[in-house]
Design an enzyme around this catalytic site. Structure first.
Site, mmCIF file in Angstrom:
data_model
loop_
_atom_site.group_PDB
_atom_site.id
_atom_site.type_symbol
_atom_site.label_atom_id
_atom_site.label_comp_id
_atom_site.label_asym_id
_atom_site.label_seq_id
_atom_site.Cartn_x
_atom_site.Cartn_y
_atom_site.Cartn_z
ATOM 1 C CB CYS A 199 -4.604 -21.454 13.392
ATOM 2 S SG CYS A 199 -4.325 -19.667 13.323
ATOM 3 C CB CYS A 244 1.812 -22.431 16.184
ATOM 4 S SG CYS A 244 0.271 -22.669 17.084
ATOM 5 C CB CYS A 275 -5.585 -12.842 30.070
ATOM 6 S SG CYS A 275 -4.430 -12.460 28.735
HETATM 7 N N1 SAM Z 1 -3.862 -17.237 17.526
HETATM 8 C C1 SAM Z 1 -3.577 -16.215 18.439
HETATM 9 C C2 SAM Z 1 -2.242 -15.537 18.191
HETATM 10 O O1 SAM Z 1 -1.318 -16.180 17.737
HETATM 11 O O2 SAM Z 1 -2.137 -14.366 18.515
HETATM 12 C C3 SAM Z 1 -3.628 -16.680 19.880
HETATM 13 C C4 SAM Z 1 -3.158 -18.064 20.248
HETATM 14 S S1 SAM Z 1 -1.396 -18.351 20.077
HETATM 15 C C5 SAM Z 1 -1.250 -20.065 20.394
HETATM 16 C C6 SAM Z 1 -0.715 -17.493 21.507
HETATM 17 C C7 SAM Z 1 0.777 -17.428 21.637
HETATM 18 O O3 SAM Z 1 1.282 -18.686 22.048
HETATM 19 C C8 SAM Z 1 1.576 -17.120 20.387
HETATM 20 O O4 SAM Z 1 1.642 -15.756 20.116
HETATM 21 C C9 SAM Z 1 2.947 -17.642 20.741
HETATM 22 O O5 SAM Z 1 3.731 -16.616 21.302
HETATM 23 C C10 SAM Z 1 2.664 -18.721 21.783
HETATM 24 N N2 SAM Z 1 3.010 -20.055 21.271
HETATM 25 C C11 SAM Z 1 2.382 -20.713 20.278
HETATM 26 N N3 SAM Z 1 2.968 -21.897 20.033
HETATM 27 C C12 SAM Z 1 4.014 -21.975 20.883
HETATM 28 C C13 SAM Z 1 5.016 -22.957 21.090
HETATM 29 N N4 SAM Z 1 5.056 -24.075 20.370
HETATM 30 N N5 SAM Z 1 5.931 -22.739 22.048
HETATM 31 C C14 SAM Z 1 5.889 -21.601 22.777
HETATM 32 N N6 SAM Z 1 4.956 -20.639 22.618
HETATM 33 C C15 SAM Z 1 4.037 -20.818 21.680
HETATM 34 FE FE1 SF4 Z 2 -2.591 -19.552 14.788
HETATM 35 FE FE2 SF4 Z 2 -0.801 -20.734 16.341
HETATM 36 FE FE3 SF4 Z 2 -0.115 -18.630 14.895
HETATM 37 FE FE4 SF4 Z 2 -1.818 -18.309 16.993
HETATM 38 S S1 SF4 Z 2 0.328 -18.945 17.075
HETATM 39 S S2 SF4 Z 2 -1.977 -17.420 14.938
HETATM 40 S S3 SF4 Z 2 -2.905 -20.282 16.890
HETATM 41 S S4 SF4 Z 2 -0.758 -20.614 14.091
#
Ligand code: SAM
Ligand code: SF4
Ligand code: DTB
Length: 317
Positions: free
Chosen positions: A48, A55, A124
């Site tokens: 990403c 993340c 969703c």
């Molecule tokens: N890329 C898109 C975004 O960020 O909107 C969708 C996927 S992203 C993985 C979805 C959500 O997962 C993020 O907004 C975040 O709140 C949650 N998330 C991501 N990494 C995480 C982590 N290591 N621990 C807890 N929640 C996490």
């Molecule tokens: Fe990308 Fe992870 Fe951020 Fe979603 S939470 S925008 S997957 S880096």
């Protein structure tokens, strides 16, 4: 308008009083037995372009997550059927995108939504930032809800993400609402924010023109290679207090006990349900991080005397 002071005075109540008030609000507005089980699937993993420090899927950090391109519709169908058979009433799909590109891949996601809806589950997705027309097309495909987390307070946000702004996030939430899709938005605890930051996030969500019908509360899943890999665990009682405050702030919404259950005791999870949480992700994996065993979750529900997954109310279909 909801204010920080109002939420803070609720959050800071003696715990027995806070729990009692949250339970009252829960019973007045929802069926406490209805704890929704949601399945989660990463339909496009890793690589990403965003730099979210929490993340594992950000290309900015060297995490062990393998990149996997967008799944096929058939692969999703198989997973969705299995989730339904296991008792899920909502199927959530996440893509490691900054924003979807119009074209064949977005069209494929629309087909995935149709497949899930065809199985009579709520659908969703979380795909990053959306334009109005993309939100409308998702709505036409039958999408129930769009997940787009504010993650934290406006003040703290620039410390965890630099490639987009808090206002970008809010703009997508507005596009989702304008399209008539239900909003799922919450945050993450344990990124170095204060308890006040968490409350400011709830205030921000509560003051949206359309407050979220679904509020996921995640605990950080620290991932190797990311800047937050060594972040300490969140204090249990802080989690419970925030869930109770969220229940009071969003009386009719789902408050979802999301990432982080794998490190919680059974007793802590039960305290979260008593505080008003009414949804979990089940299945052994979240997007890339672990989740409790399905057997342990079945035992947890039996221990609570909630043996059967509740079907979702017809109005949500
Ligand atoms: N890329 C898109 C975004 O960020 O909107 C969708 C996927 S992203 C993985 C979805 C959500 O997962 C993020 O907004 C975040 O709140 C949650 N998330 C991501 N990494 C995480 C982590 N290591 N621990 C807890 N929640 C996490
Ligand atoms: Fe990308 Fe992870 Fe951020 Fe979603 S939470 S925008 S997957 S880096
Ligand atoms: C949400 O608030 N939590 C889910 C869902 N929305 C997409 C994601 C949790 C991700 C946990 C870290 C991982 O699995 O990589």
């Amino acid at each position: 308008m909801k204010s920080f002071d109002e939420f803070k005075s609720i959050y800071a109540l003696p715990l027995p009083e806070l729990m009692f008030r949250a339970a009252l609000v829960h019973r007045e507005n929802r069926d406490y037995r209805d704890v929704q089980r949601c399945a989660l699937l990463s339909i496009k993993t890793g690589g990403c372009p965003e730099d979210c420090t929490y993340c594992s899927q950000s290309a900015h950090y060297d995490s062990p997550v393998e990149r996997v391109p967008l799944m096929t519709v058939d692969e999703v169908r198989v997973k969705a059927e299995a989730a339904k058979a296991a008792g899920a009433t909502r199927f959530c799909m996440g893509a490691a995108w900054r924003q979807p590109k119009d074209g064949p891949e977005f069209d494929r996601v629309l087909d995935m939504v149709r497949v899930v809806r065809g199985l009579d589950m709520e659908a969703c997705v979380t795909l990053g930032m959306l334009t109005d027309s993309q939100a409308e097309r998702l709505k036409d495909a039958g999408l129930t809800a769009y997940n787009h987390n504010l993650d934290s307070s406006r003040r703290f946000y620039p410390e965890i993400v630099k490639t987009r702004t808090y206002d970008d996030r809010l703009e997508t939430l507005r596009a989702v609402s304008r399209a008539g899709i239900s909003v799922c938005s919450g945050g993450i605890l344990g990124m170095g924010e204060t308890e006040d930051d968490r409350l400011m996030m709830l205030v921000e969500l509560a003051n949206l023109e359309t407050p979220p019908e679904s509020v996921p509360i995640n605990c950080l899943m620290p991932s190797r290679g990311t800047p937050l890999a060594m972040a300490p665990k969140v204090d249990s009682i802080e989690i419970v207090r925030l869930i109770a405050t969220a229940r009071i702030a969003f009386p009719r919404s789902r408050v979802r006990l999301s990432a982080g259950r794998d490190k919680m005791t059974r007793e802590l999870q039960i305290l979260c349900f008593l505080a008003g949480a009414d949804s979990i992700f089940f299945g052994e994996k979240l997007l890339t991080a672990p989740n409790p065993d399905t057997e342990d979750d079945a035992a947890l529900f039996r221990a609570m005397g909630l043996p059967e997954p509740m079907a979702c109310e017809p109005s949500c279909r």
